[in-house]
Design an enzyme around this catalytic site. Structure first.
Site, PDB file in Angstrom:
ATOM      1  N   GLU A  25      42.346   3.903  28.678  1.00  0.00           N
ATOM      2  CA  GLU A  25      43.464   3.173  27.920  1.00  0.00           C
ATOM      3  C   GLU A  25      42.685   1.917  27.236  1.00  0.00           C
ATOM      4  OE1 GLU A  25      46.099   4.821  27.069  1.00  0.00           O
ATOM      5  OE2 GLU A  25      46.744   4.829  29.251  1.00  0.00           O
ATOM      6  N   ASP A  35      39.984   3.207  23.089  1.00  0.00           N
ATOM      7  CA  ASP A  35      39.669   3.884  21.772  1.00  0.00           C
ATOM      8  C   ASP A  35      39.406   2.898  20.510  1.00  0.00           C
ATOM      9  OD1 ASP A  35      42.430   3.090  21.596  1.00  0.00           O
ATOM     10  OD2 ASP A  35      43.146   4.614  20.499  1.00  0.00           O
ATOM     11  N   SER A  54      67.205  10.353   9.492  1.00  0.00           N
ATOM     12  CA  SER A  54      66.864  10.608  11.017  1.00  0.00           C
ATOM     13  C   SER A  54      68.269  10.750  11.791  1.00  0.00           C
ATOM     14  CB  SER A  54      66.142   9.154  11.234  1.00  0.00           C
ATOM     15  OG  SER A  54      66.255   9.278  12.865  1.00  0.00           O
ATOM     16  N   LEU A 113      54.943   6.815  24.500  1.00  0.00           N
ATOM     17  CA  LEU A 113      54.478   8.174  24.336  1.00  0.00           C
ATOM     18  C   LEU A 113      54.179   8.412  22.864  1.00  0.00           C
ATOM     19  CD1 LEU A 113      57.055   9.989  26.454  1.00  0.00           C
ATOM     20  CD2 LEU A 113      54.926   9.234  27.130  1.00  0.00           C
ATOM     21  N   SER A 114      54.135   7.173  21.935  1.00  0.00           N
ATOM     22  CA  SER A 114      53.682   7.403  20.695  1.00  0.00           C
ATOM     23  C   SER A 114      54.529   8.163  19.865  1.00  0.00           C
ATOM     24  CB  SER A 114      52.077   8.001  20.615  1.00  0.00           C
ATOM     25  OG  SER A 114      51.402   7.471  19.487  1.00  0.00           O
ATOM     26  N   SER A 148      55.757   7.030  17.347  1.00  0.00           N
ATOM     27  CA  SER A 148      55.403   6.626  15.782  1.00  0.00           C
ATOM     28  C   SER A 148      54.266   7.501  15.244  1.00  0.00           C
ATOM     29  CB  SER A 148      54.935   5.228  15.736  1.00  0.00           C
ATOM     30  OG  SER A 148      53.911   4.798  16.427  1.00  0.00           O
ATOM     31  N   GLU A 160      49.297   2.557  10.440  1.00  0.00           N
ATOM     32  CA  GLU A 160      49.599   1.445  11.556  1.00  0.00           C
ATOM     33  C   GLU A 160      48.813   0.102  11.176  1.00  0.00           C
ATOM     34  OE1 GLU A 160      51.527   1.716  14.212  1.00  0.00           O
ATOM     35  OE2 GLU A 160      52.054   3.810  13.853  1.00  0.00           O
ATOM     36  N   ASP A 220      45.951   8.335  19.388  1.00  0.00           N
ATOM     37  CA  ASP A 220      47.257   8.746  19.460  1.00  0.00           C
ATOM     38  C   ASP A 220      47.502  10.170  18.206  1.00  0.00           C
ATOM     39  OD1 ASP A 220      47.921   7.220  21.305  1.00  0.00           O
ATOM     40  OD2 ASP A 220      49.200   5.983  20.271  1.00  0.00           O
ATOM     41  N   TYR A 223      49.098  -6.260  21.942  1.00  0.00           N
ATOM     42  CA  TYR A 223      48.129  -5.551  21.441  1.00  0.00           C
ATOM     43  C   TYR A 223      46.820  -6.085  20.681  1.00  0.00           C
ATOM     44  CZ  TYR A 223      46.042  -0.882  20.369  1.00  0.00           C
ATOM     45  OH  TYR A 223      45.430   0.212  20.133  1.00  0.00           O
TER      46      TYR A 223
HETATM   47  C1  GLA Z   1      48.453   2.488  21.828  1.00  0.00           C
HETATM   48  C2  GLA Z   1      47.625   2.884  20.501  1.00  0.00           C
HETATM   49  C3  GLA Z   1      46.313   3.631  20.715  1.00  0.00           C
HETATM   50  C4  GLA Z   1      45.632   3.059  22.042  1.00  0.00           C
HETATM   51  C5  GLA Z   1      46.679   2.971  23.269  1.00  0.00           C
HETATM   52  C6  GLA Z   1      46.232   2.427  24.655  1.00  0.00           C
HETATM   53  O1  GLA Z   1      49.061   3.957  22.109  1.00  0.00           O
HETATM   54  O2  GLA Z   1      48.311   3.468  19.357  1.00  0.00           O
HETATM   55  O3  GLA Z   1      45.435   3.630  19.931  1.00  0.00           O
HETATM   56  O4  GLA Z   1      44.683   1.850  21.951  1.00  0.00           O
HETATM   57  O5  GLA Z   1      47.678   2.190  22.825  1.00  0.00           O
HETATM   58  O6  GLA Z   1      45.276   3.258  25.080  1.00  0.00           O
END
Ligand code: GLA
Length: 398
Positions: free
Chosen positions: A43, A46, A77, A138-139, A141, A174, A186, A236
């Protein structure tokens, strides 16, 4: 507490009916899907050139798309009942446009690379519907970004878009369009995910290998704290800049490109970082990268006890050293890690709320969800949500 998620058939029906109702008659559309993802471990590394261990999952965002002859994008949507139109040439980012910035960003990036030049003002009608919770780590986006990338590829570029360019279109959205300095994990795993496999992604190149996602007799349980977080308001970007500061100090000592170029043998070098906060962040990053390869080996060896211990250690470090968890994540991972059926649990994704994952003995999954749910509620007053999902394929035309 486990909300039944709409299944694929129900979603495709819903999209078909809404297309005719909202956009009127037109040619028959095509269905697309882009998954969501979990990260097993690795985590916040990346963006530090580390190795990460995510997989795409079988829930995500569905889209129905068809050409129109209006020369504009008509978008809807069904999750948030929001509809809008965008005309060519595609405009710049505008906060007021909300989620419409996703298709605008992805299409613009791919057009700037030269894809679909001859179809530059071809109109499309697109409706989307996701069966993932938004803002839950859970991404969702990246799932939407890759969904628009595969739709663009199909209708605007005759299937010629390189997968890596699709991945980059999402990262660009992003980083440049939304100003969020996220890494590549992601979008990459959502682009290249493979059913029944997790992925070891070396973000320093980037390149990947697949590892069978095989938890003999156990399941992954996704635990949503229901504490939503917008990455934009989170720390972040601050974490990323702390890592950059630590790196610039260490580069005076050793010729490295990324913090994750350092290994176990370099840990003493971290003493050169005077600021204890930056030192702690750098230590987390270097050790997390080491944990990833240990976790990959444990998964290959089917050693769930060891895998669980590594997950627990990673979670502790995210809480104490990287400081990206928070009371809700701590409560849900605490309850999960105290449960006898759990090998190990940790937060997944950016943190600050959102989801955690747990590896749980298969025959005890129901008890686990009920008991962890009530312990979590007792501590936070919130109803958590539990989701069972499998490793699935990447973004695609259905
Ligand atoms: C988000 C970001 C990723 C990564 C995670 C943490 O999901 O989009 O690029 O940095 O946080 O691991």
């Amino acid at each position: 507490m486990t909300r039944p998620r709409d299944n694929e058939g129900q979603i495709l029906d819903k999209l078909s009916r809404a297309m005719d109702q909202k956009m009127g008659p037109g040619p028959e559309g095509k269905f697309f899907f882009a998954p969501s993802r979990i990260n097993l471990i690795g985590e916040h590394i990346d963006y530090n050139g580390g190795k990460v261990f995510p997989c795409a999952i079988t829930i995500g965002t569905y889209g129905l798309a068809r050409p129109n002859d209006l020369g504009k994008l008509r978008l809807g949507s069904l999750n948030i009942r929001s509809f809008g139109e965008v005309s060519y040439p595609l405009p710049d980012y505008d906060n007021k446009r909300g989620w419409l910035n996703y298709p605008i960003g992805v299409f613009r990036y791919l057009e700037d690379l030269g894809y679909g030049r001859d179809k530059k003002d071809r109109g499309l009608d697109i409706l989307i519907y996701g069966n993932i919770p938004n803002g839950a780590g859970l991404s969702s986006s990246s799932s939407i970004e890759l969904l628009f990338a595969v739709i663009f590829d199909h209708f605007m570029a005759d299937g010629q878009v390189d997968r890596m360019d699709m991945v980059r279109s999402g990262v660009w959205c992003e980083n440049e369009f939304f100003g969020l300095h996220t890494g590549i994990m992601d979008q990459y795993v959502i682009g290249f995910g493979k059913k029944d496999y997790a992925m070891v992604l070396d973000t320093s190149i980037p390149s990947h290998t697949y590892v069978p996602f095989d938890l003999d007799g156990a399941k992954i349980v996704i635990m949503n704290t229901r504490k939503a977080r917008a990455l934009k308001d989170s720390k972040y970007n601050v974490r990323r800049s702390e890592c950059e500061q630590a790196l610039s100090i260490l580069r005076k000592e050793k010729d490295i490109h990324h913090l994750c170029d350092l290994g176990q043998e370099d840990l003493s070098l971290l003493e050169k970082i005077e600021d204890p906060l930056l030192r702690k962040r750098a230590k987390y990053v270097v050790e997390e990268n080491i944990r990833v390869m240990e976790a990959v080996q444990a998964m290959k060896d089917q050693d769930l006890t060891k895998l669980g211990m590594i997950l627990r250690a990673g979670n502790r470090a995210l809480r104490e050293e990287y400081e990206v968890t928070g009371p809700e994540l701590d409560a849900i991972t605490g309850a999960a890690n105290a449960h006898p059926a759990c090998f190990g649990a940790r937060m997944t994704g950016a943190g600050f709320g959102g989801c955690a994952i747990a590896i749980v003995k298969e025959e005890e999954v129901d008890d686990f969800m009920a008991e962890v749910g009530s312990a979590y509620k007792k501590e936070t007053g919130r109803d958590g949500e539990f989701i069972l999902s499998e490793a699935g394929d990447g973004a695609r035309l259905l």
